[in-house]
Design a protein around this motif. Structure first.
Motif, PDB file in Angstrom:
ATOM      1  N   ASP A  80       0.808  -1.217   0.000  1.00 10.59           N
ATOM      2  CA  ASP A  80       0.000   0.000   0.000  1.00 10.59           C
ATOM      3  C   ASP A  80       0.841   1.266   0.000  1.00 10.59           C
ATOM      4  N   SER A  81       2.163   1.115  -0.013  1.00 14.00           N
ATOM      5  CA  SER A  81       3.015   2.300   0.005  1.00 14.00           C
ATOM      6  C   SER A  81       2.826   3.084  -1.282  1.00 14.00           C
ATOM      7  N   SER A  82       2.587   4.364  -1.147  1.00 13.86           N
ATOM      8  CA  SER A  82       2.290   5.202  -2.311  1.00 13.86           C
ATOM      9  C   SER A  82       3.466   6.051  -2.753  1.00 13.86           C
ATOM     10  N   ASP A  83       4.615   5.934  -2.065  1.00 13.56           N
ATOM     11  CA  ASP A  83       5.748   6.786  -2.411  1.00 13.56           C
ATOM     12  C   ASP A  83       6.835   6.031  -3.153  1.00 13.56           C
ATOM     13  N   LYS A  84       6.520   4.882  -3.737  1.00  8.48           N
ATOM     14  CA  LYS A  84       7.536   4.115  -4.446  1.00  8.48           C
ATOM     15  C   LYS A  84       7.790   4.688  -5.833  1.00  8.48           C
ATOM     16  N   TYR A  85       6.754   5.083  -6.500  1.00  6.35           N
ATOM     17  CA  TYR A  85       6.877   5.471  -7.906  1.00  6.35           C
ATOM     18  C   TYR A  85       6.265   6.837  -8.119  1.00  6.35           C
ATOM     19  N   VAL A  86       6.993   7.682  -8.833  1.00  6.27           N
ATOM     20  CA  VAL A  86       6.503   8.997  -9.207  1.00  6.27           C
ATOM     21  C   VAL A  86       6.458   9.054 -10.721  1.00  6.27           C
ATOM     22  N   ASP A  87       5.283   9.239 -11.268  1.00 10.30           N
ATOM     23  CA  ASP A  87       5.113   9.264 -12.712  1.00 10.30           C
ATOM     24  C   ASP A  87       5.828  10.479 -13.292  1.00 10.30           C
ATOM     25  N   LYS A  99      23.414  -2.300 -13.572  1.00  7.54           N
ATOM     26  CA  LYS A  99      22.516  -2.947 -14.545  1.00  7.54           C
ATOM     27  C   LYS A  99      21.365  -2.024 -14.914  1.00  7.54           C
ATOM     28  N   THR A 100      20.778  -1.382 -13.948  1.00  4.25           N
ATOM     29  CA  THR A 100      19.683  -0.446 -14.175  1.00  4.25           C
ATOM     30  C   THR A 100      19.942   0.813 -13.355  1.00  4.25           C
ATOM     31  N   GLY A 101      19.204   1.873 -13.662  1.00  2.00           N
ATOM     32  CA  GLY A 101      19.366   3.136 -12.970  1.00  2.00           C
ATOM     33  C   GLY A 101      18.193   3.443 -12.057  1.00  2.00           C
ATOM     34  N   ILE A 102      18.437   4.347 -11.122  1.00  2.00           N
ATOM     35  CA  ILE A 102      17.423   4.776 -10.159  1.00  2.00           C
ATOM     36  C   ILE A 102      16.942   6.169 -10.553  1.00  2.00           C
ATOM     37  N   SER A 103      15.652   6.366 -10.578  1.00  2.00           N
ATOM     38  CA  SER A 103      15.093   7.654 -10.939  1.00  2.00           C
ATOM     39  C   SER A 103      15.321   8.671  -9.821  1.00  2.00           C
ATOM     40  N   PRO A 104      15.807   9.884 -10.143  1.00  2.00           N
ATOM     41  CA  PRO A 104      15.910  10.918  -9.110  1.00  2.00           C
ATOM     42  C   PRO A 104      14.561  11.302  -8.511  1.00  2.00           C
ATOM     43  N   LEU A 105      13.483  11.034  -9.235  1.00  2.00           N
ATOM     44  CA  LEU A 105      12.154  11.375  -8.721  1.00  2.00           C
ATOM     45  C   LEU A 105      11.783  10.537  -7.510  1.00  2.00           C
ATOM     46  N   SER A 106      12.424   9.368  -7.330  1.00  2.00           N
ATOM     47  CA  SER A 106      12.121   8.541  -6.169  1.00  2.00           C
ATOM     48  C   SER A 106      12.516   9.228  -4.867  1.00  2.00           C
ATOM     49  N   ALA A 107      13.490  10.135  -4.934  1.00  2.00           N
ATOM     50  CA  ALA A 107      13.900  10.878  -3.744  1.00  2.00           C
ATOM     51  C   ALA A 107      13.035  12.099  -3.503  1.00  2.00           C
ATOM     52  N   LEU A 108      12.114  12.387  -4.426  1.00  2.00           N
ATOM     53  CA  LEU A 108      11.266  13.569  -4.306  1.00  2.00           C
ATOM     54  C   LEU A 108       9.813  13.217  -4.048  1.00  2.00           C
ATOM     55  N   ALA A 109       9.536  11.959  -3.697  1.00  2.00           N
ATOM     56  CA  ALA A 109       8.149  11.558  -3.494  1.00  2.00           C
ATOM     57  C   ALA A 109       7.509  12.342  -2.353  1.00  2.00           C
ATOM     58  N   ASN A 110       8.195  12.437  -1.215  1.00  2.00           N
ATOM     59  CA  ASN A 110       7.629  13.163  -0.075  1.00  2.00           C
ATOM     60  C   ASN A 110       7.518  14.649  -0.354  1.00  2.00           C
ATOM     61  N   GLY A 140      11.381  23.731  -3.821  1.00  2.00           N
ATOM     62  CA  GLY A 140      12.228  23.992  -4.973  1.00  2.00           C
ATOM     63  C   GLY A 140      13.693  23.769  -4.656  1.00  2.00           C
ATOM     64  N   ALA A 141      14.120  24.161  -3.456  1.00  2.00           N
ATOM     65  CA  ALA A 141      15.504  23.916  -3.058  1.00  2.00           C
ATOM     66  C   ALA A 141      15.775  22.431  -2.896  1.00  2.00           C
ATOM     67  N   GLN A 142      14.780  21.675  -2.430  1.00  2.00           N
ATOM     68  CA  GLN A 142      14.958  20.229  -2.299  1.00  2.00           C
ATOM     69  C   GLN A 142      15.095  19.572  -3.670  1.00  2.00           C
ATOM     70  N   ILE A 143      14.297  20.017  -4.633  1.00  2.00           N
ATOM     71  CA  ILE A 143      14.381  19.465  -5.980  1.00  2.00           C
ATOM     72  C   ILE A 143      15.731  19.779  -6.600  1.00  2.00           C
ATOM     73  N   ALA A 144      16.206  21.011  -6.421  1.00  2.00           N
ATOM     74  CA  ALA A 144      17.516  21.374  -6.958  1.00  2.00           C
ATOM     75  C   ALA A 144      18.628  20.564  -6.306  1.00  2.00           C
ATOM     76  N   LYS A 145      18.489  20.275  -5.018  1.00  2.00           N
ATOM     77  CA  LYS A 145      19.508  19.483  -4.329  1.00  2.00           C
ATOM     78  C   LYS A 145      19.588  18.066  -4.878  1.00  2.00           C
ATOM     79  N   VAL A 146      18.447  17.484  -5.209  1.00  2.00           N
ATOM     80  CA  VAL A 146      18.446  16.122  -5.748  1.00  2.00           C
ATOM     81  C   VAL A 146      19.167  16.074  -7.090  1.00  2.00           C
ATOM     82  N   TYR A 147      18.972  17.086  -7.920  1.00  2.00           N
ATOM     83  CA  TYR A 147      19.614  17.104  -9.228  1.00  2.00           C
ATOM     84  C   TYR A 147      21.014  17.708  -9.191  1.00  2.00           C
TER      85      TYR A 147
END
Length: 391
Positions: free
Chosen positions: A27-34, A165-176, A262-269
């Motif tokens: 039921d976790s809703s923060d796994k995937y960000v479209d 093998k595969t990459g991790i989406s930066p959006l996964s760190a921005l779910a919250n 916005g600062a959090q998003i910039a920090k992730v990238y």
């Protein structure tokens, strides 16, 4: 290829620890960000657009003519800049991007086809010797390709938890952060809406207990009176009193509280928040912010060139000079300083500026050697007054 002369197994699915954890908590809703939903966020769109555009503005240079040819014209359905910006944008959103290499019988690349992540499913060979892919093409004539070797696919990855093998989406760190900003926006809109819906209070004195219908009727009549007054003064009798409501400062603070995401998003990238809001650190100079941005671009450039070097068997570099210095003024200033310090000769400096297209190639040679302009304070002025020390 020798790999397909043998019996090919279906392959092992690639998973990481997060899949196991979320299996226990479905039921976790923060796994995937479209990605499509994320691009509706203005901060994410701004960062992804600027980073992908600047990476696409860079020049991919290879030491092999065939590799340089496919890098300059990778696709037949669009231009090279649009193709590479789409690849880089998908890399920033999903942590990986794909392109299928259509090659002739000699193994020479003819054209590349951009693939969405939903079209590609990677698998690990049972002996762990490589990866294979199942690809679902949009073209009905091609259909589904199974067990495609990794040499036929351009697969660029960012951060990985399974050995690359595969990459991790930066959006996964921005779910919250995205959930908080979405709820904060709803709260702000609700607060502003309520402040507009209730502009004031109309009190009726000595009127006794009025029914709800009478109160609603008087409210509608009062609003009709204010609309017909054409921004003029409102006239009421002694039995009524109108008190306008003030928008408190806490409602204005809600508008400022949503900017921290916005600062959090910039920090992730890995970029400065000045790219989003145009402010950032006011004490930092433009050059310092530019150097930090170049380092951020270089991190993504290494992920791109690492995959291209491996698949094209060539030495490929991504020259970001045209992206960070489009006019070439900073480069020309650096060459000028090297000329003044004696590191470069005049003809060498002129040749470098011509190679960078800062000077046109048809520029005529100087008839006489250029003389530097002296700015010494000891120089005497030609047009000056009389010397007061002389009689």
């Amino acid at each position: 290829m020798p790999l397909f002369n043998q019996k090919v197994s279906p392959g092992l699915s690639i998973a990481d620890d997060t899949d196991i954890l979320h299996f226990l908590n479905p039921d976790s809703s923060d796994k995937y960000v479209d990605a499509r939903t994320a691009l509706k966020n203005s901060d994410i769109y701004s960062i992804v657009f600027q980073l992908s555009a600047d990476l696409a503005n860079g020049k991919l240079k290879a030491d092999a003519p065939r590799a340089q040819g496919i890098l300059n014209n990778p696709t037949q359905t669009s231009n090279a800049h649009a193709f590479w910006q789409s690849m880089f944008a998908q890399l920033l959103l999903g942590g990986e991007c794909f392109a299928y290499r259509w090659r002739n019988q000699n193994g020479t690349d003819m054209t590349w086809e951009y693939l969405r992540p939903s079209q590609v499913t990677p698998f690990l060979l049972e002996d762990g010797s490589g990866l294979i892919y199942n690809i679902n093409f949009d073209e009905p004539e091609v259909g589904v390709m199974e067990a495609v070797p990794q040499s036929d696919l351009i697969h660029i990855r960012l951060l990985s938890q399974n050995g690359g093998k595969t990459g991790i989406s930066p959006l996964s760190a921005l779910a919250n952060e995205l959930q908080i900003k979405d709820k904060s926006n709803k709260l702000t809109l609700s607060a502003l809406g309520r402040s507009i819906i209730a502009p004031g209070i109309l009190s009726i004195k000595h009127g006794g207990l009025l029914s709800d219908e009478d109160k609603a009727s008087r409210s509608r009549k009062f609003m009709k009176q204010t609309s017909k007054s054409e921004n003029g003064p409102i006239v009421i009798d002694d039995l009524e009193e109108y008190t306008p409501l003030e928008v408190k400062s806490n409602v204005a603070q809600l508008l400022n509280q949503v900017s921290w995401t916005g600062a959090q998003i910039a920090k992730v990238y890995g970029v400065s928040d000045s790219i989003i809001n145009g402010q950032g650190d006011q004490q930092s100079s433009i050059q310092m912010m530019g150097n930090a941005y170049v380092k951020s671009l270089a991190r993504y450039a290494k992920a791109v060139t690492g995959e291209l070097n491996n698949k094209l068997n060539a030495n490929i570099n991504l020259d970001l000079r045209s992206a960070i210095d489009p006019l070439g003024d900073s480069y020309a200033a650096t060459i000028s300083n090297l000329r003044k310090s004696g590191t470069l000769a005049t003809n060498q400096a002129a040749w470098l500026l011509k190679e960078s297209n800062y000077f046109p190639e048809e520029m005529p040679e100087a008839s006489t050697p250029p003389v530097p302009i002296s700015t010494s304070r000891d120089d005497k002025s030609v047009e000056g007054g009389d010397n007061d020390d002389e009689d």
